[in-house]
Motif scaffolding. Structure first.
Motif, short mmCIF file in Angstrom:
data_model
loop_
_atom_site.label_atom_id
_atom_site.label_comp_id
_atom_site.label_asym_id
_atom_site.label_seq_id
_atom_site.Cartn_x
_atom_site.Cartn_y
_atom_site.Cartn_z
N MET A 22 0.83 -1.21 0.00
CA MET A 22 0.00 0.00 0.00
C MET A 22 0.86 1.25 0.00
N LEU A 23 1.98 1.23 0.71
CA LEU A 23 2.90 2.37 0.72
C LEU A 23 3.45 2.60 -0.67
N ARG A 24 3.88 1.54 -1.34
CA ARG A 24 4.42 1.68 -2.69
C ARG A 24 3.37 2.21 -3.65
N LYS A 25 2.15 1.72 -3.55
CA LYS A 25 1.08 2.20 -4.43
C LYS A 25 0.78 3.67 -4.16
N SER A 26 0.81 4.05 -2.89
CA SER A 26 0.56 5.45 -2.54
C SER A 26 1.64 6.35 -3.11
N LEU A 27 2.90 5.93 -3.00
CA LEU A 27 4.01 6.72 -3.54
C LEU A 27 3.92 6.81 -5.07
N ASP A 28 3.55 5.72 -5.72
CA ASP A 28 3.39 5.75 -7.17
C ASP A 28 2.28 6.70 -7.59
N LEU A 29 1.17 6.67 -6.86
CA LEU A 29 0.05 7.56 -7.17
C LEU A 29 0.45 9.02 -6.97
N GLN A 30 1.20 9.31 -5.92
CA GLN A 30 1.66 10.68 -5.68
C GLN A 30 2.60 11.13 -6.79
N SER A 33 0.52 11.89 -9.88
CA SER A 33 -0.24 13.13 -9.70
C SER A 33 0.68 14.34 -9.85
N THR A 34 1.86 14.26 -9.28
CA THR A 34 2.81 15.36 -9.37
C THR A 34 3.23 15.59 -10.82
N LEU A 35 3.50 14.51 -11.53
CA LEU A 35 3.88 14.64 -12.94
C LEU A 35 2.75 15.27 -13.75
N SER A 36 1.52 14.87 -13.49
CA SER A 36 0.38 15.46 -14.21
C SER A 36 0.26 16.95 -13.93
N LEU A 37 0.45 17.34 -12.68
CA LEU A 37 0.37 18.76 -12.34
C LEU A 37 1.48 19.55 -13.01
N LEU A 38 2.69 19.01 -13.03
CA LEU A 38 3.80 19.72 -13.67
C LEU A 38 3.59 19.86 -15.17
N GLN A 39 3.02 18.85 -15.79
CA GLN A 39 2.77 18.91 -17.23
C GLN A 39 1.63 19.87 -17.57
N ALA A 40 0.77 20.15 -16.60
CA ALA A 40 -0.37 21.04 -16.84
C ALA A 40 0.02 22.51 -16.77
N ILE A 41 1.21 22.81 -16.27
CA ILE A 41 1.64 24.20 -16.17
C ILE A 41 1.95 24.72 -17.57
N PRO A 42 1.33 25.81 -17.97
CA PRO A 42 1.60 26.34 -19.32
C PRO A 42 3.01 26.92 -19.42
N GLN A 43 3.59 26.78 -20.59
CA GLN A 43 4.92 27.33 -20.83
C GLN A 43 4.80 28.84 -20.99
N PRO A 44 5.71 29.60 -20.37
CA PRO A 44 5.62 31.05 -20.48
C PRO A 44 5.96 31.51 -21.90
N ALA A 45 5.26 32.53 -22.32
CA ALA A 45 5.51 33.10 -23.63
C ALA A 45 6.78 33.95 -23.56
N SER A 46 7.52 33.98 -24.64
CA SER A 46 8.74 34.78 -24.68
C SER A 46 8.37 36.26 -24.70
N VAL A 47 9.01 37.03 -23.83
CA VAL A 47 8.72 38.45 -23.77
C VAL A 47 9.72 39.26 -24.59
#
Length: 60
Positions: A22-30, A33-47
């Motif tokens: 259960m610990l391993r599954k919890s760590l995998d799920l976290q 989730s973290t990877l999904s959140l990081l990929q959802a961050i939009p790339q900044p436009a060049s100023v």
């Protein structure tokens, strides 16, 4: 996650492997989730204009 939680789960796995699984599954799920959140961050436009950074002044 603290070392004490991992140690507790590891020592419990000698008698019952379920807490460690259960610990391993919890760590995998976290991690997923973290990877999904990081990929959802939009790339900044060049100023800066596109021509900046194309030339290097080597005579300075």
């Amino acid at each position: 996650m603290s070392d004490s939680m991992v140690n507790a789960a590891s020592s419990a796995s000698a008698n019952n492997p379920v807490p460690l699984v259960m610990l391993r599954k919890s760590l995998d799920l976290q991690a997923q989730s973290t990877l999904s959140l990081l990929q959802a961050i939009p790339q900044p436009a060049s100023v800066n204009p596109a021509h900046l950074g194309q030339n290097v002044d080597v005579k300075a």
